[in-house]
Design a protein around this motif. Structure first.
Motif, PDB file in Angstrom:
ATOM      1  N   SER A 164      88.805  16.021  39.113  1.00 35.65           N
ATOM      2  CA  SER A 164      87.601  15.739  39.892  1.00 35.65           C
ATOM      3  C   SER A 164      86.844  17.026  40.225  1.00 35.65           C
ATOM      4  O   SER A 164      85.609  17.073  40.138  1.00 35.65           O
ATOM      5  CB  SER A 164      87.980  15.005  41.184  1.00 35.65           C
ATOM      6  OG  SER A 164      86.852  14.839  42.010  1.00 35.65           O
ATOM      7  N   GLN A 165      87.580  18.066  40.587  1.00 38.52           N
ATOM      8  CA  GLN A 165      86.933  19.342  40.899  1.00 38.52           C
ATOM      9  C   GLN A 165      86.346  19.987  39.645  1.00 38.52           C
ATOM     10  O   GLN A 165      85.299  20.623  39.702  1.00 38.52           O
ATOM     11  CB  GLN A 165      87.950  20.283  41.561  1.00 38.52           C
ATOM     12  CG  GLN A 165      88.349  19.870  42.964  1.00 38.52           C
ATOM     13  CD  GLN A 165      89.506  20.684  43.521  1.00 38.52           C
ATOM     14  OE1 GLN A 165      90.321  21.242  42.766  1.00 38.52           O
ATOM     15  NE2 GLN A 165      89.589  20.780  44.834  1.00 38.52           N
ATOM     16  N   GLN A 166      87.020  19.816  38.526  1.00 40.77           N
ATOM     17  CA  GLN A 166      86.480  20.348  37.271  1.00 40.77           C
ATOM     18  C   GLN A 166      85.149  19.661  36.925  1.00 40.77           C
ATOM     19  O   GLN A 166      84.184  20.321  36.540  1.00 40.77           O
ATOM     20  CB  GLN A 166      87.482  20.144  36.138  1.00 40.77           C
ATOM     21  CG  GLN A 166      88.704  21.037  36.227  1.00 40.77           C
ATOM     22  CD  GLN A 166      89.585  20.930  34.998  1.00 40.77           C
ATOM     23  OE1 GLN A 166      89.341  20.110  34.113  1.00 40.77           O
ATOM     24  NE2 GLN A 166      90.609  21.756  34.936  1.00 40.77           N
ATOM     25  N   LEU A 167      85.122  18.349  37.071  1.00 41.85           N
ATOM     26  CA  LEU A 167      83.886  17.615  36.804  1.00 41.85           C
ATOM     27  C   LEU A 167      82.749  18.086  37.703  1.00 41.85           C
ATOM     28  O   LEU A 167      81.623  18.310  37.246  1.00 41.85           O
ATOM     29  CB  LEU A 167      84.121  16.113  37.022  1.00 41.85           C
ATOM     30  CG  LEU A 167      84.682  15.315  35.860  1.00 41.85           C
ATOM     31  CD1 LEU A 167      85.042  13.912  36.301  1.00 41.85           C
ATOM     32  CD2 LEU A 167      83.668  15.253  34.716  1.00 41.85           C
ATOM     33  N   SER A 168      83.055  18.237  38.974  1.00 41.68           N
ATOM     34  CA  SER A 168      82.040  18.697  39.920  1.00 41.68           C
ATOM     35  C   SER A 168      81.548  20.096  39.559  1.00 41.68           C
ATOM     36  O   SER A 168      80.351  20.392  39.660  1.00 41.68           O
ATOM     37  CB  SER A 168      82.621  18.708  41.341  1.00 41.68           C
ATOM     38  OG  SER A 168      81.733  19.332  42.239  1.00 41.68           O
ATOM     39  N   THR A 169      82.463  20.946  39.122  1.00 35.87           N
ATOM     40  CA  THR A 169      82.093  22.314  38.740  1.00 35.87           C
ATOM     41  C   THR A 169      81.140  22.303  37.547  1.00 35.87           C
ATOM     42  O   THR A 169      80.123  23.008  37.534  1.00 35.87           O
ATOM     43  CB  THR A 169      83.359  23.123  38.380  1.00 35.87           C
ATOM     44  OG1 THR A 169      84.208  23.170  39.521  1.00 35.87           O
ATOM     45  CG2 THR A 169      82.999  24.540  37.955  1.00 35.87           C
ATOM     46  N   ILE A 170      81.447  21.491  36.540  1.00 37.90           N
ATOM     47  CA  ILE A 170      80.627  21.437  35.322  1.00 37.90           C
ATOM     48  C   ILE A 170      79.235  20.868  35.628  1.00 37.90           C
ATOM     49  O   ILE A 170      78.209  21.437  35.252  1.00 37.90           O
ATOM     50  CB  ILE A 170      81.325  20.577  34.253  1.00 37.90           C
ATOM     51  CG1 ILE A 170      82.662  21.208  33.853  1.00 37.90           C
ATOM     52  CG2 ILE A 170      80.429  20.403  33.033  1.00 37.90           C
ATOM     53  CD1 ILE A 170      83.570  20.258  33.095  1.00 37.90           C
ATOM     54  N   MET A 192      70.206   9.617  33.006  1.00 39.01           N
ATOM     55  CA  MET A 192      71.273  10.064  33.890  1.00 39.01           C
ATOM     56  C   MET A 192      72.585  10.108  33.126  1.00 39.01           C
ATOM     57  O   MET A 192      72.782   9.411  32.133  1.00 39.01           O
ATOM     58  CB  MET A 192      71.423   9.119  35.091  1.00 39.01           C
ATOM     59  CG  MET A 192      70.263   9.171  36.068  1.00 39.01           C
ATOM     60  SD  MET A 192      70.577   8.184  37.552  1.00 39.01           S
ATOM     61  CE  MET A 192      71.807   9.177  38.371  1.00 39.01           C
ATOM     62  N   LEU A 193      73.499  10.909  33.658  1.00 38.19           N
ATOM     63  CA  LEU A 193      74.849  10.965  33.122  1.00 38.19           C
ATOM     64  C   LEU A 193      75.671   9.862  33.781  1.00 38.19           C
ATOM     65  O   LEU A 193      75.402   9.467  34.927  1.00 38.19           O
ATOM     66  CB  LEU A 193      75.459  12.335  33.452  1.00 38.19           C
ATOM     67  CG  LEU A 193      76.828  12.665  32.873  1.00 38.19           C
ATOM     68  CD1 LEU A 193      76.722  12.892  31.367  1.00 38.19           C
ATOM     69  CD2 LEU A 193      77.393  13.925  33.538  1.00 38.19           C
ATOM     70  N   ALA A 194      76.665   9.348  33.077  1.00 37.20           N
ATOM     71  CA  ALA A 194      77.610   8.396  33.678  1.00 37.20           C
ATOM     72  C   ALA A 194      79.009   8.766  33.188  1.00 37.20           C
ATOM     73  O   ALA A 194      79.196   9.011  31.993  1.00 37.20           O
ATOM     74  CB  ALA A 194      77.265   6.961  33.287  1.00 37.20           C
ATOM     75  N   VAL A 195      79.968   8.815  34.108  1.00 34.78           N
ATOM     76  CA  VAL A 195      81.306   9.304  33.767  1.00 34.78           C
ATOM     77  C   VAL A 195      82.357   8.295  34.199  1.00 34.78           C
ATOM     78  O   VAL A 195      82.322   7.785  35.335  1.00 34.78           O
ATOM     79  CB  VAL A 195      81.598  10.662  34.442  1.00 34.78           C
ATOM     80  CG1 VAL A 195      82.958  11.201  33.993  1.00 34.78           C
ATOM     81  CG2 VAL A 195      80.501  11.676  34.102  1.00 34.78           C
ATOM     82  N   ASN A 196      83.290   8.018  33.290  1.00 36.55           N
ATOM     83  CA  ASN A 196      84.417   7.149  33.604  1.00 36.55           C
ATOM     84  C   ASN A 196      85.507   7.993  34.262  1.00 36.55           C
ATOM     85  O   ASN A 196      86.217   8.753  33.594  1.00 36.55           O
ATOM     86  CB  ASN A 196      84.945   6.514  32.319  1.00 36.55           C
ATOM     87  CG  ASN A 196      86.239   5.765  32.539  1.00 36.55           C
ATOM     88  OD1 ASN A 196      86.464   5.186  33.593  1.00 36.55           O
ATOM     89  ND2 ASN A 196      87.108   5.796  31.538  1.00 36.55           N
TER      90      ASN A 196
END
Length: 261
Positions: free
Chosen positions: A128-134, A212-216
């Motif tokens: 989750s933190q990696q996704l937020s960072t990217i 928009m982006l959408a992530v599973n």
């Protein structure tokens, strides 16, 4: 006797406060400084970009080199793409263009993806933190509208750039110029997340004229259901947008279609 005890206690307290202040000052002096800048090599035309941004859990600093030749090669490939068939649906039309741009530039983005992968490995982050960072790295880059034609009169020249076929920039062009709008940002993020093993999609809305982006992933908020999986919306055009937050004026899920999965 009482006065001596008082002054002894008072002196001890002053000493403790002084040590605390000194230790805080020492931490500040030894912190790593990160200056956001873009240095251009006048001989090669390459950029050395340093980005300093805040995710939802930490401050980040990333330096990467971006090649002018790679950016120009990517632009030439984009300009050579043919327009999709006229009878296609809106999302299919754009999905066809996005898919070709991702395929053309997968290898060209490897250097940038490796730089990002190394940065993520330093922090021992959760997925989750990696996704937020990217995503926050891209959100932090100022928005610039990319148009096929010229920018309208009165438009701030710093927030609009015209003359680009399809009104979108490929990933290599974006990380080189740091100029991009909604679908340009989604295109880069889709390619990066795909390379890093995440399950993402590009969503597009004809009614809202937005992408928009959408992530599973594990999250809360607004999502799009596809193949029994929840893909959470993620706005990419500004700072502070968290996963699962649809803009207030774009909340009709029926207006959002999959362009690229």
């Amino acid at each position: 006797m009482k006065n001596k005890i008082f002054w002894w206690v008072f002196g001890f307290i002053v000493f403790v406060i002084f040590r605390i202040i000194s230790s805080v000052g020492l931490d500040e002096d030894t912190s790593i400084e990160c200056f956001e800048e873009s240095l251009k090599d006048t001989r090669t035309g390459n950029y050395l970009h340093t980005r300093n941004w805040m995710s939802n859990h930490d401050q980040h600093c990333l330096t990467y080199e971006s090649s002018m030749l790679t950016s120009e090669a990517s632009k030439a490939d984009r300009e050579r793409l043919n327009h999709p068939m006229e009878n296609m649906k809106y999302n299919q039309h754009w999905g066809t263009i996005y898919a070709q741009l991702v395929e053309q530039n997968r290898e060209r983005l490897e250097y940038f993806v490796d730089s990002l992968r190394n940065h993520l490995a330093l922090g021992a982050m959760t997925p989750s933190q990696q996704l937020s960072t990217i995503v926050s790295l891209v959100q932090d880059i100022p928005y610039v509208l990319i148009k096929t034609g010229s920018c309208d009169e009165g438009t701030n020249s710093g927030s609009c750039e015209g003359g680009h076929k399809f009104g979108v920039l490929s990933g290599p062009e974006f990380i080189y110029s740091l100029k991009g709008d909604c679908d340009t940002r989604c295109l880069l993020l889709y390619a990066v997340l795909e390379a890093l093993g995440y399950d993402a999609m590009i969503m597009i809305s004809k009614q809202y004229r937005h992408a928009m982006l959408a992530v599973n992933t594990t999250a809360t908020g607004d999502y799009y259901m596809y193949q029994h999986k929840k893909y959470y919306f993620w706005e990419t055009t500004g700072k502070g947008w968290q996963i699962g937050m649809l803009p207030p004026d774009m909340q009709n899920i029926n207006y959002w279609k999959i362009a690229l999965s």
